[in-house]
Design a protein around this motif. Structure first.
Motif, PDB file in Angstrom:
ATOM      1  N   GLN A 150       0.841  -1.201   0.000  1.00  0.00           N
ATOM      2  CA  GLN A 150       0.000   0.000   0.000  1.00  0.00           C
ATOM      3  C   GLN A 150       0.877   1.252   0.000  1.00  0.00           C
ATOM      4  N   PHE A 151       0.673   2.109  -1.011  1.00  0.00           N
ATOM      5  CA  PHE A 151       1.375   3.382  -1.122  1.00  0.00           C
ATOM      6  C   PHE A 151       0.375   4.510  -0.897  1.00  0.00           C
ATOM      7  N   VAL A 209      -0.540  -1.643  -4.648  1.00  0.00           N
ATOM      8  CA  VAL A 209       0.282  -2.008  -5.802  1.00  0.00           C
ATOM      9  C   VAL A 209       0.665  -3.475  -5.670  1.00  0.00           C
ATOM     10  N   ARG A 210       0.349  -4.246  -6.686  1.00  0.00           N
ATOM     11  CA  ARG A 210       0.681  -5.671  -6.682  1.00  0.00           C
ATOM     12  C   ARG A 210       2.046  -5.843  -7.346  1.00  0.00           C
ATOM     13  N   TRP A 238       9.708   1.112  -0.520  1.00  0.00           N
ATOM     14  CA  TRP A 238       9.512   2.552  -0.668  1.00  0.00           C
ATOM     15  C   TRP A 238       9.691   2.942  -2.127  1.00  0.00           C
ATOM     16  N   LEU A 239       9.151   4.092  -2.482  1.00  0.00           N
ATOM     17  CA  LEU A 239       9.190   4.571  -3.857  1.00  0.00           C
ATOM     18  C   LEU A 239      10.413   5.447  -4.069  1.00  0.00           C
ATOM     19  N   ARG A 287      -0.618  -7.719   3.470  1.00  0.00           N
ATOM     20  CA  ARG A 287      -0.364  -6.452   2.801  1.00  0.00           C
ATOM     21  C   ARG A 287       0.753  -5.717   3.530  1.00  0.00           C
ATOM     22  N   TYR A 288       1.680  -5.130   2.742  1.00  0.00           N
ATOM     23  CA  TYR A 288       2.732  -4.281   3.300  1.00  0.00           C
ATOM     24  C   TYR A 288       2.304  -2.819   3.189  1.00  0.00           C
ATOM     25  N   THR A 289       2.883  -1.998   4.058  1.00  0.00           N
ATOM     26  CA  THR A 289       2.703  -0.547   3.967  1.00  0.00           C
ATOM     27  C   THR A 289       4.035   0.074   3.589  1.00  0.00           C
TER      28      THR A 289
END
Length: 762
Positions: free
Chosen positions: A282-283, A321-322, A340-341, A377-379
């Protein structure tokens, strides 16, 4: 008494079987034999319904099974509903056990398609009907198939069943490839409730390549993917481009062999065949992140962005985002894994994510060795975590007055190969401190004597001698970087954890501490520029870094640096001179400088350390040779004799001049020559030497002109020749240092001498 007559009985022989009864028995036997013969000759009759009669001819179209003619078409007629035809086949009684309820018939005829050409034998022999043996009860009525069934023909090989969600561009006859080599083909396919089953056959020669660990994937057409990350083209052979194809790999060569009709999964791509895992991250705001963007672990791509959607269909909550993580990296995921982005960002604190400027935003991953199972799910993190690398290696500290463009994450290079990176950057009262991590496999490259410099950006320096542009890799230009090298020292000391080094601003500044600076005084600066090399015995030992006029304007001062291993050349008595190409009638020298450029060479001296030298205008005299026979020739004049001039015996060079000088009383010239060791026995007491340079002309009024010259080489460069008297082999040899007279010309009788003197073998 009355007489009474008694009649006597008569006997007749018993009647035998009449021959007439054989006639009906013979008739019954003959009729039975005729019926059996008729049954055998007419064979087995069956009827097969076809969609149409195209390609079927009564009495000509045969029935062939495994390449053997087992029957033919006896009749062909329209069905009662006029929507098809029924062929009556007469088959050999030998194959009666094969004709059962599930027997399948079909017509074989030539077919041409993108997948290839089939049924070529029918072009010569004509169409024919074939069948696949069935089971069940005997039957005599069948419906023909529209095309051959899978596994038809009983062709040898290993047959496998591949399951896929859809058929795609695969067709019957499409190749099965292994390392771009055709090892099989697709024989058929059929629909299943949950997808498609594809029948593949592997040739007997190659079926050993298949075992239980084999993985299959599509190699169909040409796949092109393009974006900010670049353009990727994936294509197989020409056959697979046109008709589709399948390829495979076998990772475990020791796995159990594959069984006939074994089932395998057919994947859409090689990446999926190698195994992957999908995770949801999750972003809050994944700006610029698109499908196909890479997922990177320590700079290496380990996956791709597969898809994304709003969390719980609510844009305010963020985006799920998968990610598809490839094998074997997905095995390292746990609850402590961080995402992270990474994208280009410019702020007051500096510029970050410049590597994403060209390739586009991507997802970075930090994997910890400890943690629980993968969560649902990751954050994602809002910013990168602390850049401390969780891997074995060595950490050192670099000190600098200013940071420049180096930042956390900048790479550390050795010979332009990344061997580490900057972990931390701290500012204190003394300047900037950088924490650097060197990977364990490269830690041995760092020594106590290593020198580090800032390799970021582009360094431009210029002057009257030209412009010098220096840059490392594109990564250091864009994202900054540090490089290092270790000077040549006799016993370098290995570095240790926590060792502190100075970070120099440029590569040139690292040379000041370890090199020896010298100045050379030249009368002219022609052919000397910044970067001109200094060589000793063909090896580069230094370099010119400045060329300028000297203080009294009478010459040129050349400033140069000698490498640490060549510091011993800076001593009293050392001689420096310029090597440049020489072209002329007398010969050519130093032609390699036409390509490599002029350079400065040196002859080391034995004196004390010295930093200033007067360069020679020409190469110094040759050193006295240590091998061969050294002699001295006495002559009134030197003439055209100079260093390097050859000494000839019967026009064959056997030595050369290595020096010349005035005699101690200056009344004549002494010329020093060296005769090769092999030819030293040719010199005996009484040997005559003469100057063979140029052309000798003897003119008389009555005898005419006599012109004498040696080789072109001696004509242009000069030369010395000698002759030894007959019987000289009985005379003793001479010793080094012996003195002979050098005659100005040769006497005719000398040329007639022909002594027999053995020379040394090679």
């Amino acid at each position: 008494m009355n007489d009474q007559s008694v009649a006597s009985a008569t006997t007749r022989p018993e009647k035998k079987f009449s021959a007439i009864w054989l006639l009906p028995l013979i008739a019954v036997a003959l009729s039975g034999w005729l019926m059996y013969k008729n049954f055998i000759e007419h064979g087995l009759t069956v009827t097969v319904a076809f969609a149409n009669g195209s390609g079927i001819t009564v009495g000509k179209t045969p029935v062939i099974y495994q390449g053997i003619d087992v029957g033919e078409v006896k009749s062909l007629q329209l069905d009662e509903d006029l929507e098809g035809v029924t062929a009556t086949l007469e088959l050999s009684r030998q194959i009666e056990p094969l004709i059962r309820e599930n027997t399948e018939f079909w017509l074989v005829q030539p077919q041409i398609s993108l997948s290839g050409i089939s049924g070529l034998d029918t072009l010569v022999e004509g169409n024919y009907i074939s069948f696949k043996a069935g089971d069940g009860e005997p039957a005599d009525q069948f419906t023909a198939l529209y095309e051959p069934p899978p596994l038809a023909g009983n062709v040898p090989g290993l047959r496998l069943r591949l399951r896929a969600n859809e058929l795609g561009s695969l067709a019957v006859g499409a190749p099965v490839l292994y390392q771009q080599i055709d090892v099989g083909e697709i024989e058929g396919y059929q629909l299943l409730d949950d997808g498609v089953e594809i029948i593949a056959r592997i040739e007997p020669l190659h079926q050993h390549l298949i075992n239980s660990s084999t993985r299959f994937w599509r190699q169909s057409g040409v796949k092109v993917s393009a974006g900010l990350q670049g353009v990727k083209i994936d294509a197989g052979s020409m056959a697979s481009i046109l008709a589709g194809g399948i390829t495979f790999e076998t990772p475990d060569k020791e796995a159990g062999p594959a069984e006939r009709d074994a089932e395998y999964r057919l994947y859409d791509s090689r990446e999926k065949a190698q195994g992957s895992r999908r995770v949801l991250v999750q972003f809050k705001n994944p700006d610029g992140l698109s499908e196909g963007a890479s997922v990177r672990l320590r700079g290496q791509e380990i996956g791709r962005v597969e898809s994304w959607q709003f969390t719980d269909n609510d844009p305010q909550q963020g985006v799920d985002v998968r990610l598809e993580i490839k094998s074997p990296y997905h095995r390292f995921l746990n609850t402590e894994t961080q995402f992270w982005l990474v994208k280009p960002e410019v702020s007051a604190s500096g510029v970050a994510g410049l590597d994403a400027l060209i390739g586009g935003p991507y997802v970075s991953v930090n994997i910890s060795g400890e943690g629980g199972p993968v969560p649902e799910r990751y954050t994602a993190l809002s910013k990168p975590p602390q850049a401390r690398i969780q891997a074995p290696g060595m950490r050192i500290e670099l000190r600098s007055d200013e940071l420049g463009s180096v930042s956390v994450g900048s790479k550390v290079y050795y010979r332009k190969i990344a061997v580490g990176q900057v972990e931390t950057v701290e500012l204190d009262a003394r300047g900037v401190s950088l924490g650097v991590f060197i990977h364990e496999r490269y830690a041995h490259l760092v020594h106590r004597e290593s020198l580090f410099w800032n390799a970021s950006g582009i360094h431009v320096s210029g002057g009257l001698s030209g412009i010098n542009i220096q840059a490392e890799s594109l990564a250091t230009i864009v994202a900054g970087g540090i490089a290092f090298h270790t000077p040549d020292v006799s016993k370098p000391q290995a570095a240790w954890e926590g060792l502190r080094f100075k970070l120099h601003p440029t590569y040139e500044s690292t040379l000041v501490d370890v090199s020896r600076e010298i100045t050379l005084q030249f009368s002219t600066g022609a052919s000397i520029n910044k970067g001109t090399e200094i060589k000793y015995q063909g090896i580069k030992v230094g370099e010119v870094y400045a060329v300028e006029l000297d203080d009294d304007m009478d010459g040129v001062k050349v400033s140069a640096r000698l490498s640490p291993s060549a510091k011993g050349l800076a001593r009293e008595g050392s001689q420096f001179w310029l090597i440049k190409p020489q072209l002329g009638l007398a010969g050519t020298r130093n032609l390699e400088t036409l390509v490599t450029g002029t350079y400065i060479t040196v002859r080391p001296g034995p004196g004390k350390v010295r930093n200033h030298f007067i360069a020679l205008e020409k190469p110094p005299s040759l050193n006295k040779p240590t091998s061969g026979l050294n002699l001295v020739l006495s002559a009134p004049q030197r003439g055209s004799i100079k260093e390097g001039v050859k000494v000839f015996y019967r026009d064959i060079p056997v030595g050369e001049v290595f020096a010349y000088e005035l005699a101690f009383d200056a009344t004549h010239t002494l010329i020093h020559i060296n005769i090769e060791q092999r030819y030293a026995p040719l010199i005996r007491p009484g040997t005559k030497f003469w100057n063979s340079s140029g052309v000798a002309v003897d003119v008389g009024l009555f005898r005419g002109a006599n012109i004498r010259s040696k080789s072109i080489e001696s004509l242009l460069e000069g030369g010395i020749a000698f002759a030894t008297p007959d019987g000289a082999d009985k005379l003793p040899t001479v010793e080094s240092g012996s003195v002979f007279e050098l005659h100005p010309s040769v006497e005719p009788k000398w040329l007639k001498w022909q002594p027999t003197i053995p020379i040394h073998p090679r």
